[in-house]
Design an enzyme around this catalytic site. Structure first.
Site, PDB file in Angstrom:
ATOM      1  N   GLN A  53       0.737  -1.283   0.060  1.00  0.00           N
ATOM      2  CA  GLN A  53      -0.136  -0.059  -0.070  1.00  0.00           C
ATOM      3  C   GLN A  53       0.800   1.312   0.031  1.00  0.00           C
ATOM      4  O   GLN A  53       1.681   1.542   0.793  1.00  0.00           O
ATOM      5  CB  GLN A  53      -0.788  -0.009   1.161  1.00  0.00           C
ATOM      6  CG  GLN A  53      -1.978   1.192   1.412  1.00  0.00           C
ATOM      7  CD  GLN A  53      -2.873   1.057   2.320  1.00  0.00           C
ATOM      8  OE1 GLN A  53      -2.647   1.087   3.425  1.00  0.00           O
ATOM      9  NE2 GLN A  53      -3.979   0.842   1.902  1.00  0.00           N
ATOM     10  N   HIS A 101       0.342   5.076   0.662  1.00  0.00           N
ATOM     11  CA  HIS A 101      -0.541   5.963   1.124  1.00  0.00           C
ATOM     12  C   HIS A 101      -0.248   7.289   0.447  1.00  0.00           C
ATOM     13  O   HIS A 101       0.493   7.815   0.235  1.00  0.00           O
ATOM     14  CB  HIS A 101       0.101   6.308   2.920  1.00  0.00           C
ATOM     15  CG  HIS A 101      -0.849   6.984   3.658  1.00  0.00           C
ATOM     16  ND1 HIS A 101      -1.390   8.334   3.430  1.00  0.00           N
ATOM     17  CD2 HIS A 101      -1.750   6.539   4.558  1.00  0.00           C
ATOM     18  CE1 HIS A 101      -2.371   8.687   4.257  1.00  0.00           C
ATOM     19  NE2 HIS A 101      -2.578   7.606   5.020  1.00  0.00           N
ATOM     20  N   LEU A 103       4.266  10.256   7.247  1.00  0.00           N
ATOM     21  CA  LEU A 103       2.935  10.320   7.260  1.00  0.00           C
ATOM     22  C   LEU A 103       2.071  11.694   7.600  1.00  0.00           C
ATOM     23  O   LEU A 103       2.234  11.981   8.897  1.00  0.00           O
ATOM     24  CB  LEU A 103       2.036   9.159   7.737  1.00  0.00           C
ATOM     25  CG  LEU A 103       0.627   8.850   7.529  1.00  0.00           C
ATOM     26  CD1 LEU A 103       0.614   8.177   6.008  1.00  0.00           C
ATOM     27  CD2 LEU A 103       0.224   7.778   8.561  1.00  0.00           C
ATOM     28  N   HIS A 156       3.677   2.476   2.574  1.00  0.00           N
ATOM     29  CA  HIS A 156       2.954   2.628   3.927  1.00  0.00           C
ATOM     30  C   HIS A 156       2.547   1.295   4.757  1.00  0.00           C
ATOM     31  O   HIS A 156       3.100   0.863   5.851  1.00  0.00           O
ATOM     32  CB  HIS A 156       1.652   3.388   3.729  1.00  0.00           C
ATOM     33  CG  HIS A 156       0.923   3.719   5.100  1.00  0.00           C
ATOM     34  ND1 HIS A 156       1.548   4.374   6.104  1.00  0.00           N
ATOM     35  CD2 HIS A 156      -0.396   3.355   5.310  1.00  0.00           C
ATOM     36  CE1 HIS A 156       0.772   4.529   7.050  1.00  0.00           C
ATOM     37  NE2 HIS A 156      -0.399   3.766   6.947  1.00  0.00           N
ATOM     38  N   ARG A 204      -5.687  -2.508   1.844  1.00  0.00           N
ATOM     39  CA  ARG A 204      -6.389  -2.249   3.179  1.00  0.00           C
ATOM     40  C   ARG A 204      -7.228  -0.786   3.413  1.00  0.00           C
ATOM     41  O   ARG A 204      -6.479   0.113   2.964  1.00  0.00           O
ATOM     42  CB  ARG A 204      -5.149  -2.417   4.189  1.00  0.00           C
ATOM     43  CG  ARG A 204      -5.548  -1.726   5.868  1.00  0.00           C
ATOM     44  CD  ARG A 204      -4.407  -1.903   6.582  1.00  0.00           C
ATOM     45  NE  ARG A 204      -3.351  -0.922   6.442  1.00  0.00           N
ATOM     46  CZ  ARG A 204      -3.637   0.391   7.342  1.00  0.00           C
ATOM     47  NH1 ARG A 204      -4.632   0.421   8.199  1.00  0.00           N
ATOM     48  NH2 ARG A 204      -2.494   1.279   7.144  1.00  0.00           N
TER      49      ARG A 204
END
Ligand SMILES: Cc1cc2nc3c(=O)[nH]c(=O)nc-3n(C[C@H](O)[C@H](O)[C@H](O)COP(=O)(O)OP(=O)(O)OC[C@H]3O[C@@H](n4cnc5c(N)ncnc54)[C@H](O)[C@@H]3O)c2cc1C
Length: 586
Positions: A234, A236, A246, A348, A389
């Site tokens: 993944q 982000h 993040l 991420h 996810r």
């Protein structure tokens, strides 16, 4: 060094490992348990989790139900998640949140004093429970505080697990290295849980901490056991530019806009995200940002876009997303109350990992449990996230399945004798390997090779992938593996030799990177986070299956520096009793 035999060893002190340890300590107080962690548990990456933990409590929207949460999760996974595992995750979620609250976790409250909830990408109802934007911090601190007072738990903090003791098809313990003293211990145990977290450090730009190097996956792979769905990584959408750390999805949950160089909310330009705009799931949002940048609509024609929260107002920003503001100020010199934040996608989360059944037992390539071995949390692949996810579902997975892993182990160790292990032989083998590594005469620094591996993986296995790039990347990674014996370690000491640890972590990173490249090459379709420009459509007929990747010639006891050269694949059916695949739009 001598560490006594254990009933259970837990590798990892993040949310998963701490939750599992607490479950065993409280429900099975007669069992002897060691928790091993290469960083102090409180410094595990879980502490950095920001936005929230999903649960259909229905506080903000009374119509929410766990079945809605289950459907959102399966749809978000692009229909690759195993639906029975998703049902456990979503059905247990409300109780799990309440149990954490009873342990002392201070969730933010709404005006009526109930646990507050906020919207999150891909969730059809506002169901993320949070502690401002420091949710992981709030949860992990309480878990570790509860754990430290348990009499039957030995904490081995700043110990690095080097290998599993895997004999006669059973796991019988671990071999670990004490950072403080430089000594090695073989620790026999009836059961071992891997809760070693993710592997963001396979990529150069990542939101993950320095310790997220996929060690648990590598421990399993070097025993010839499979890794599942490794192609699904993944990205982000909102890593702060240029650092990559993040900016939580909570910021978009609270209403932030994503803007291109023309000041347009570009999510409206793409069919898959027209309705939910900034709250589309991460795979879609990250791709849209990459497409804007590729079309020259990044800010100033550059490689990032803007995340704008100014319209939320000072009070909302300070109350709901104070940490995001702090990060912007500290790491980009931007006060988000005055100006938009520069963001771009950042590696991420790892959807793939060590295959397990819903009770966290690790599975071999024939889907049979490996006696004595368990895995949970980000290093495991249950699979509840499938190909992508949803935000706020990982903390939930760690809490639900961490607890479940602890309970399964507590139940099952009663039937197992303390394994008999040739402790001196294991310790000598590890000590000799360390001495060999320290004496190795080369010129290559591990940091240089790590950077090269990150560049190869980013080029071949980034947001967009295609056959030629994946083939070339796979070959380059195999060559990088060959160069491992040219690494030179400057620090020959035995007290906190972090350089040595970095070499071991690089070995994990290489193993994981090769597994990603091989699985991504096989999957000739685009599904969730895996986007093949040469196969842009999802293809349920041929690819609605899990991939299992294994290194054929990794044999127990063999030197990981010189083995593990061939990568093989097999497939496993997706468990989907409830929801049938549909086109995925938001
Ligand atoms: C910045 C950031 C924000 C996030 N925000 C959210 C969010 O808001 N909501 C959400 O649901 N998810 C979020 N996530 C994802 C989520 O935080 C993680 O998936 C989850 O915390 C992983 O927990 P874990 O217990 O599996 O592993 P970790 O917390 O990563 O812990 C891994 C542990 O394993 C130990 N370990 C590893 N290798 C070894 C070894 N060889 N020997 C000994 N010990 C070892 C480490 O010391 C550590 O204790 C976020 C992730 C990041 C990076």
């Amino acid at each position: 060094m001598m560490i006594p035999s254990q009933d259970a060893v837990i590798v990892g002190g993040g949310l998963t490992g701490s939750r599992a340890a607490l479950a065993i300590a409280q429900r099975y107080p007669h069992l002897r348990l060691a928790l091993i962690s290469k960083v102090h548990p409180i410094r595990s990456h879980s502490v950095a989790a920001q936005g929230g933990m999903a649960a259909a409590l229905g506080h903000l929207d009374a119509t929410d139900h766990w079945l809605d949460h289950a459907f959102d999760t399966v749809k978000g996974s692009d229909y690759l998640a195993d639906q029975n595992a998703v049902a456990i995750l979503t059905q247990q979620a409300p109780q799990t949140v309440h149990e954490l609250e009873k342990l002392g976790v201070l969730f933010s409250r709404d005006e009526e004093g109930r646990i507050a909830q906020r919207p999150f990408g891909g969730h059809s109802h506002p169901r993320a429970c949070y502690a401002a934007d420091k949710t992981g911090h709030a949860i992990l601190h309480e878990l570790v505080a509860n754990l430290l007072v348990q009499p039957n738990v030995t904490l081995l903090a700043e110990w690095y697990v080097l290998r599993l003791i895997y004999e006669d098809g059973e796991v019988k313990g671990v071999v670990a290295y004490c950072l403080e003293t430089g000594t090695v211990a073989a620790i026999p145990s009836k059961a071992v849980l891997l809760a070693t977290g993710g592997y963001g450090r396979v990529f150069g730009t990542t939101s993950n901490d320095y310790a997220s190097t996929g060690d648990g996956l590598s421990l399993v792979a070097r025993e010839g056991l499979p890794l599942q769905d490794m192609e699904f990584v993944q990205f982000h959408p909102t890593g702060l530019y240029p650092a990559g750390v993040l900016i939580s999805e909570a910021v978009r949950g609270e209403g932030a806009y994503l803007l291109n160089d023309r000041g347009e909310r570009f999510m409206a330009h793409y069919a898959a995200s027209r309705d939910r705009m900034e709250l589309a799931p991460r795979d879609i949002t990250s791709r849209n940002i990459a497409l804007e940048v590729a079309a020259g609509r990044g800010i100033g024609g550059g490689s990032y876009v803007h995340l704008d929260v100014r319209h939320l107002g000072r009070e909302q920003i300070l109350q709901k997303i104070p940490f995001a503001r702090e990060e912007g100020l500290r790491l980009a010199g931007v006060d988000c109350m005055e100006a938009p934040l520069p963001v771009r996608p950042t590696a991420h989360y790892s959807m793939g990992g060590i295959p397990t059944d819903p009770d966290c037992r690790v599975l071999d390539r024939h889907s049979q449990p490996v006696p004595g071995l368990y895995a949970a949390g980000e290093c495991a692949c249950l699979s509840v996230h499938g190909a992508n996810r949803l935000g706020a579902n990982s903390l939930l997975e760690c809490a639900v399945f961490g607890q479940r892993a602890g309970e399964t182990m507590g139940r099952e160790v009663g039937d197992r004798p303390i394994p008999s292990v040739a402790i001196p032989a294991y310790q000598e083998q590890a000590t000799t390997a360390i001495a060999h590594l320290l004496q190795q005469s080369g010129t290559l620094r591990s940091a240089v090779l790590h950077r090269e591996v990150q560049e190869i993986t980013t080029a071949a296995c980034g947001i967009f992938r295609e056959e030629a790039g994946l083939r070339a990347g796979g070959q380059q990674l195999a060559i990088a593996q060959e160069r491992f014996n040219q690494i030179f370690v400057d620090d020959k000491g035995s007290c906190f030799n972090t350089e040595l640890v970095r070499v071991w972590q690089l070995q994990s990173v290489l193993t994981v990177a090769r597994a990603i490249a091989a699985s991504a090459l096989w999957r000739q379709e685009s599904r969730g986070a895996h986007c093949r420009t040469d196969y842009p459509q999802r293809n349920d007929r041929d690819f609605l299956q899990h991939t299992l990747v294994f290194f054929e010639d990794f044999a127990s006891g063999a030197d990981p520096q010189t083995t593990g050269r061939t990568v093989d694949l097999s497939l496993q059916a997706v468990d989907r009793p409830r929801f049938t695949p549909q086109e995925r739009k938001y």
